[in-house]
Motif scaffolding. Structure first.
Motif, PDB file in Angstrom:
ATOM      1  N   ASP A   1      58.495  13.108   5.980  1.00 26.27           N
ATOM      2  CA  ASP A   1      59.601  13.451   5.312  1.00 26.27           C
ATOM      3  C   ASP A   1      60.134  14.782   5.723  1.00 26.27           C
ATOM      4  O   ASP A   1      60.415  15.797   4.605  1.00 26.27           O
ATOM      5  CB  ASP A   1      59.406  13.349   3.858  1.00 26.27           C
ATOM      6  CG  ASP A   1      58.904  12.143   3.400  1.00 26.27           C
ATOM      7  OD1 ASP A   1      59.738  11.103   3.489  1.00 26.27           O
ATOM      8  OD2 ASP A   1      57.881  12.036   2.731  1.00 26.27           O
TER       9      ASP A   1
ATOM     10  N   LEU B   1      62.373   8.156  -1.809  1.00 26.60           N
ATOM     11  CA  LEU B   1      61.073   8.317  -2.154  1.00 26.60           C
ATOM     12  C   LEU B   1      60.202   7.053  -2.418  1.00 26.60           C
ATOM     13  O   LEU B   1      61.020   6.083  -3.003  1.00 26.60           O
ATOM     14  CB  LEU B   1      60.888   9.381  -3.398  1.00 26.60           C
ATOM     15  CG  LEU B   1      61.357  10.584  -3.286  1.00 26.60           C
ATOM     16  CD1 LEU B   1      61.130  11.267  -4.822  1.00 26.60           C
ATOM     17  CD2 LEU B   1      60.358  11.328  -2.679  1.00 26.60           C
ATOM     18  N   PRO B   2      59.222   6.765  -2.006  1.00 27.69           N
ATOM     19  CA  PRO B   2      58.437   5.458  -1.922  1.00 27.69           C
ATOM     20  C   PRO B   2      58.149   5.300  -3.378  1.00 27.69           C
ATOM     21  O   PRO B   2      57.973   6.390  -4.197  1.00 27.69           O
ATOM     22  CB  PRO B   2      57.365   5.429  -1.134  1.00 27.69           C
ATOM     23  CG  PRO B   2      57.021   7.019  -0.810  1.00 27.69           C
ATOM     24  CD  PRO B   2      58.307   7.788  -0.893  1.00 27.69           C
TER      25      PRO B   2
ATOM     26  N   VAL C   1      55.671   7.715  -5.423  1.00 22.03           N
ATOM     27  CA  VAL C   1      55.748   9.072  -5.956  1.00 22.03           C
ATOM     28  C   VAL C   1      57.364   9.266  -6.385  1.00 22.03           C
ATOM     29  O   VAL C   1      57.856  10.131  -6.715  1.00 22.03           O
ATOM     30  CB  VAL C   1      55.942  10.121  -4.780  1.00 22.03           C
ATOM     31  CG1 VAL C   1      54.523  10.509  -4.500  1.00 22.03           C
ATOM     32  CG2 VAL C   1      56.591   9.823  -3.548  1.00 22.03           C
TER      33      VAL C   1
ATOM     34  N   THR D   1      47.915  10.690  -2.282  1.00 22.34           N
ATOM     35  CA  THR D   1      48.567   9.338  -2.632  1.00 22.34           C
ATOM     36  C   THR D   1      48.388   8.603  -1.140  1.00 22.34           C
ATOM     37  O   THR D   1      48.550   9.101  -0.252  1.00 22.34           O
ATOM     38  CB  THR D   1      50.072   9.812  -2.913  1.00 22.34           C
ATOM     39  OG1 THR D   1      50.130  10.790  -3.761  1.00 22.34           O
ATOM     40  CG2 THR D   1      50.844   8.580  -3.499  1.00 22.34           C
TER      41      THR D   1
ATOM     42  N   ALA E   1      53.087   6.516   0.751  1.00 21.27           N
ATOM     43  CA  ALA E   1      53.309   8.066   0.825  1.00 21.27           C
ATOM     44  C   ALA E   1      51.887   8.753   1.199  1.00 21.27           C
ATOM     45  O   ALA E   1      51.682   9.746   1.117  1.00 21.27           O
ATOM     46  CB  ALA E   1      53.207   8.427  -1.025  1.00 21.27           C
TER      47      ALA E   1
ATOM     48  N   LYS F   1      52.453  12.021   2.690  1.00 20.64           N
ATOM     49  CA  LYS F   1      53.027  13.359   1.751  1.00 20.64           C
ATOM     50  C   LYS F   1      52.265  14.119   1.661  1.00 20.64           C
ATOM     51  O   LYS F   1      51.670  14.247   0.629  1.00 20.64           O
ATOM     52  CB  LYS F   1      53.577  12.561   0.453  1.00 20.64           C
ATOM     53  CG  LYS F   1      55.101  13.039   0.226  1.00 20.64           C
ATOM     54  CD  LYS F   1      55.937  12.174  -0.720  1.00 20.64           C
ATOM     55  CE  LYS F   1      56.648  11.204  -0.153  1.00 20.64           C
ATOM     56  NZ  LYS F   1      57.735  11.675   0.667  1.00 20.64           N
TER      57      LYS F   1
ATOM     58  N   TRP G   1      50.674  18.204   2.871  1.00 19.23           N
ATOM     59  CA  TRP G   1      51.190  19.553   3.112  1.00 19.23           C
ATOM     60  C   TRP G   1      50.983  19.843   4.443  1.00 19.23           C
ATOM     61  O   TRP G   1      52.141  20.113   4.989  1.00 19.23           O
ATOM     62  CB  TRP G   1      50.467  20.629   2.089  1.00 19.23           C
ATOM     63  CG  TRP G   1      50.895  22.084   2.653  1.00 19.23           C
ATOM     64  CD1 TRP G   1      51.784  22.468   2.414  1.00 19.23           C
ATOM     65  CD2 TRP G   1      49.725  22.671   3.227  1.00 19.23           C
ATOM     66  NE1 TRP G   1      51.962  24.011   3.222  1.00 19.23           N
ATOM     67  CE2 TRP G   1      50.555  24.158   3.677  1.00 19.23           C
ATOM     68  CE3 TRP G   1      48.508  22.574   3.883  1.00 19.23           C
ATOM     69  CZ2 TRP G   1      49.883  24.913   4.439  1.00 19.23           C
ATOM     70  CZ3 TRP G   1      47.912  23.438   4.831  1.00 19.23           C
ATOM     71  CH2 TRP G   1      48.666  24.679   4.837  1.00 19.23           C
TER      72      TRP G   1
ATOM     73  N   HIS H   1      52.451  15.340  -6.097  1.00 21.10           N
ATOM     74  CA  HIS H   1      53.017  14.298  -5.488  1.00 21.10           C
ATOM     75  C   HIS H   1      53.791  14.593  -4.267  1.00 21.10           C
ATOM     76  O   HIS H   1      53.950  13.943  -3.072  1.00 21.10           O
ATOM     77  CB  HIS H   1      54.251  13.575  -6.485  1.00 21.10           C
ATOM     78  CG  HIS H   1      53.757  13.228  -7.914  1.00 21.10           C
ATOM     79  ND1 HIS H   1      52.639  12.340  -7.718  1.00 21.10           N
ATOM     80  CD2 HIS H   1      53.939  13.540  -8.910  1.00 21.10           C
ATOM     81  CE1 HIS H   1      52.132  12.124  -8.940  1.00 21.10           C
ATOM     82  NE2 HIS H   1      53.094  12.882  -9.774  1.00 21.10           N
TER      83      HIS H   1
ATOM     84  N   THR I   1      62.017  17.231   0.332  1.00 21.76           N
ATOM     85  CA  THR I   1      61.694  16.140  -0.549  1.00 21.76           C
ATOM     86  C   THR I   1      61.450  16.692  -1.952  1.00 21.76           C
ATOM     87  O   THR I   1      61.455  15.870  -2.887  1.00 21.76           O
ATOM     88  CB  THR I   1      60.302  15.261  -0.215  1.00 21.76           C
ATOM     89  OG1 THR I   1      59.325  16.222   0.335  1.00 21.76           O
ATOM     90  CG2 THR I   1      60.789  14.210   0.881  1.00 21.76           C
TER      91      THR I   1
ATOM     92  N   GLN J   1      62.758  14.773  -5.209  1.00 21.71           N
ATOM     93  CA  GLN J   1      61.992  14.389  -6.176  1.00 21.71           C
ATOM     94  C   GLN J   1      62.661  14.872  -7.411  1.00 21.71           C
ATOM     95  O   GLN J   1      62.616  13.852  -8.465  1.00 21.71           O
ATOM     96  CB  GLN J   1      60.694  15.213  -5.927  1.00 21.71           C
ATOM     97  CG  GLN J   1      59.435  14.396  -6.724  1.00 21.71           C
ATOM     98  CD  GLN J   1      59.403  14.911  -8.305  1.00 21.71           C
ATOM     99  OE1 GLN J   1      59.571  15.973  -8.387  1.00 21.71           O
ATOM    100  NE2 GLN J   1      58.948  14.095  -9.148  1.00 21.71           N
TER     101      GLN J   1
END
Ligand SMILES: Cc1cc2nc3c(=O)[nH]c(=O)nc-3n(C[C@H](O)[C@H](O)[C@H](O)COP(=O)(O)OP(=O)(O)OC[C@H]3O[C@@H](n4cnc5c(N)ncnc54)[C@H](O)[C@@H]3O)c2cc1C
Ligand code: SF4
Ligand code: SF4
Lengths: 99, 601
Positions: A46, A63-64, A67, B205, B209, B212, B214, B248, B328, B332
């Motif tokens: 992402d 977003l999947p 999440v 996750t 994801a 996802k 850091w 998340h 993201t 979010q």
């Protein structure tokens, strides 16, 4: 699946896909139909690097379900020296930023 | 069915002077510095993605986190870093990079990076050692500077092995991701700037994801695996880095914590940070993570950064800061139909990473960033012992390495490299071996199995990041089996070949990590290195660095490679008793001899 590919818009950049060139994970590749595809959609970080370089705004992030999953989308494009961001939430409400 | 990649021809051999592996912050600066000091020096950068957006900086950043703000000195920076890491840092490395932090920042400004300024025209401070920037384009700007330097850049070039002859580095082997063709590059000196390692532990996750995370999921610890195979030493792998991040999205939290000074609250809305006792009064980064996980464990989660009450303008500024680093996060907020000023931002601990830019794991180097192999250097997230270096510290290390390499190797006539042909043959055999294997398990399956083993037995998030000896030994048994599965992985395309190598590299780095974890019988850093069976620090291990290196075994078969552990005692260049915030007088700064004298194996 977090990268959305708009098949109406992607024209494959004449065989030299700009998005595939910059993806830090080398995830994108031109498919048989001359359109971009992800080798492994789950592996997307992402980072939006591909989104930013697409000349046809064919790419966006979502977003999947793990999440999010409510269908919000994010686009970005470079105009002059500025990045233009568009975020649309699940209700279709749009927010723009120019940075 | 086999693709054309099976029939790859014998590697072409290219020549250069300074070979840089990895075109991130450290690698780019190392290339630029060599070219500006010696315009005739041939420099080649090998990057597995594209230098324009590869590595940690792909999405951009919104702060420079290592900068000496007015009143700070290299010595005061060192003291701050030492406090954060229970004194266990390499003074010589931290001081030498700290002296270059502001120079690197000014370079970035000169390359076109927008840095915000305060009323006095100075860079706008964010935290003690950080300043605010608009860094969305930091990587393209660095790539432009690299291009302007005249260095030769090969993108989509995946390096698999170093080539070492006669105890000296002679070059490296890579394959092209488009053609699958292998190429060997002969060089006078080589830099490992491949970043740290993610993907050793299970991501918070999974499923769609799973990345996802850091830290860059594409930094697989490859430079460390290459270094181990070649005989170099890695240090402090047991000192993992675990980040306190937005739940998340894994977005960094400094943007909020430092940017708008938001408090950390628990699920009951209470600021829990003052409720814990910290070793030095003020909590360190590791202790803030620990306090947060204690709250979660006590059932008072989820913890959050309290952004409620910000003005909508401040909320928009936060959103803009995140768009420049982790877009993201803004997506979010939109998805949850929330804004930071109306809902606190949930935070939690990330999966553990090994990364020398934030923690102390990495290559063991001398003050010039040379490894234990002549002519082989390291810089950036790949180098251990100097935490909190971040972007500017990584660049400084690239510059330091380039300067030393120029003085000692790059201006010499090319060495003859006896044994080059055999060494290249061996590297090439190892690198293309997956092309001969039949398809069985996938790289992803083996990677996920590794992550599950580390998660459950070696201090993953679900066990509160702590581990004990029996778990480490169980993980070692499982890993021995998994290494066999790794050795059996097959590939038919260049992309699959890269994935197989990434997994094998992660397996080797994980095996080394377990050796470190097994050997350090104490708990030194909250959660980063914390054991249930030895819960307290052992003063006898003060200043003891654990290093691993290859002891024997075939270098072309990872599962047969044996590792040995070394204890290295490193005297502090600036003793703790003098740990003042004052600048260190010139004569106390560590000289080369003081550093060399401090080593004992
Ligand atoms: C999400 C995130 C946010 C951050 N935010 C900040 C911030 O705000 N401020 C700050 O100062 N620091 C920040 N940092 C830290 C900073 O980005 C890193 O410390 C720094 O970029 C490290 O530089 P590097 O060159 O060592 O690694 P990278 O920049 O990651 O470069 C490593 C390169 O090596 C390449 N590579 C890896 N393996 C191979 C191989 N086998 N062959 C060829 N190439 C290979 C990779 O593709 C990559 O390009 C952040 C880091 C992350 C992950
Ligand atoms: S950059 Fe856009 S148009 Fe070009 S290949 Fe990628 S998605 Fe298609
Ligand atoms: S968002 Fe980043 S990681 Fe994902 S496909 Fe695009 S460039 Fe690759």
């Amino acid at each position: 699946m977090t990268l959305c590919i708009d098949r109406e818009r992607c024209q494959g950049c004449n065989g030299h896909p700009r998005c595939a060139d910059v993806c830090p994970g080398n995830l994108l590749v031109l498919g048989e139909q001359g359109q971009i595809a992800s080798r492994e959609p789950d592996d997307c970080w992402d980072c939006a690097a591909c989104v930013k370089v697409c000349p046809r705004q064919a790419l966006s992030l979502t977003l999947p379900p793990e999440v999010g999953g409510r269908g919000s989308r994010l686009w970005a494009r470079q105009v002059g020296g500025k990045m233009h961001w568009t975020i649309v939430d699940g209700q279709g409400r749009t927010k723009n930023f120019v940075i | 069915m086999r693709s054309a990649v099976e029939n790859v021809s014998y590697p072409e051999v290219l020549e250069t002077d300074w070979l840089v592996i990895g075109g991130g912050a450290a690698g780019i600066m190392a290339a630029v510095r060599a070219r500006e000091l010696a315009p005739t020096c041939r420099v080649m950068v090998l990057e597995k993605a594209n230098v324009t957006r590869s590595g940690c900086l792909a999405a951009g950043i919104n702060a420079i986190n290592a900068y000496l703000n007015p009143g700070e000195t290299a010595a005061s920076f060192l003291q701050y870093v030492k406090k954060e890491f229970a004194q266990q840092v390499r003074d010589d490395l931290v001081l030498s990079l700290a002296e270059r932090l502001n120079e690197m920042t000014d370079r970035l400004a000169a390359w076109g990076l927008p840095i915000y300024r305060d009323e006095q025209g100075r860079y706008r401070q964010r935290g003690r050692a950080s300043i605010q920037i608009n860094g969305e384009a930091i990587k393209p700007l660095m790539a432009a500077a690299l291009e302007a330097s005249g260095a030769e850049v090969r993108n989509h070039a995946v390096v698999t092995d170093l080539i070492v002859t006669d105890g000296r580095v002679a070059g490296a082997l890579y394959f092209d991701l488009h053609t699958g063709q292998f190429t060997a590059v002969r060089a006078k000196a080589v830099l490992i700037a491949t970043g740290g390692a993610s993907g050793i532990y299970q991501p918070n996750t999974g499923g769609a994801a799973r990345h996802k995370q850091w830290y860059s999921p594409f930094n697989a610890g490859s430079g460390w695996a290459m270094a181990l195979r070649a005989g170099a030493e890695l240090t402090s792998l047991e000192m993992r880095f675990i980040a306190l991040r937005v739940a998340h999205t894994m977005a960094p939290t400094g943007t909020i914590a430092q940017g708008v000074k938001a408090k950390q609250i628990n699920g009951d809305g209470v600021n829990y940070v003052p409720n814990y006792a910290y070793a030095q009064g003020k909590p360190t980064t590791a202790e803030l993570l620990w306090a947060t996980m204690e709250e979660e464990k006590a059932g008072r989660g989820p913890c959050a950064l309290d952004t409620r009450g910000l003005t909508p303008e401040q909320g928009d500024l936060l959103a803009q800061a995140y768009l420049c680093m982790c877009p993201t996060q803004v997506l979010q907020w939109a998805d949850a139909e929330q804004r930071p000023e109306t809902a606190a931002v949930p935070i939690t601990g990330s999966e553990p990473y090994l990364v020398g830019g934030h923690g102390t794991a990495g290559l063991w180097v001398d003050v010039h960033r040379q490894t234990t192999i002549a002519g082989l250097y390291g810089a950036g997230d790949a180098v251990g012992g100097a935490p909190k270096k971040y972007v500017t510290g990584s660049m400084a290390e690239g510059a330091i390495a380039a300067e030393h390499a120029l003085d000692h190797f790059l201006r010499e006539a090319a060495a003859p490299h006896p044994g080059w042909t055999e060494a290249l043959e061996q590297a090439w055999r190892r690198a293309r071996q997956p092309l001969n294997n039949d398809a069985g398990a996938t790289a992803r399956q083996v990677e996920e199995a590794l992550q599950a083993v580390m998660e459950y037995h070696a201090g993953g998030r679900s066990g509160g990041y702590r581990y004990e000896q029996s778990g480490i030994e169980r993980a070692q048994q499982s890993l021995a089996q998994l290494s066999k599965a790794g050795a059996a992985l097959g590939a038919t395309t260049p992309y699959e070949l890269m994935r197989v190598h990434e997994v094998r590299d992660r397996l080797l780095v994980a095996a080394a990590l377990l050796v470190h974890q097994s050997h350090r019988r104490e708990s030194r850093l909250p959660l980063y290195q914390s054991r249930t069976d030895y819960p307290a620090p052992d003063p006898q291990l003060d200043r003891t660095w654990l290093n691993t290196r290859r002891s024997h075994g075939r270098a072309d078969a990872d599962e047969e490679l044996k590792l040995e552990i070394l204890e290295r005692v490193w005297e502090e260049a600036v003793p703790r008793e003098q740990a003042s915030e004052e600048p260190v007088p010139e004569e106390q700064a560590p000289g080369e001899s003081a550093v060399r004298g401090g080593i004992s194996a």
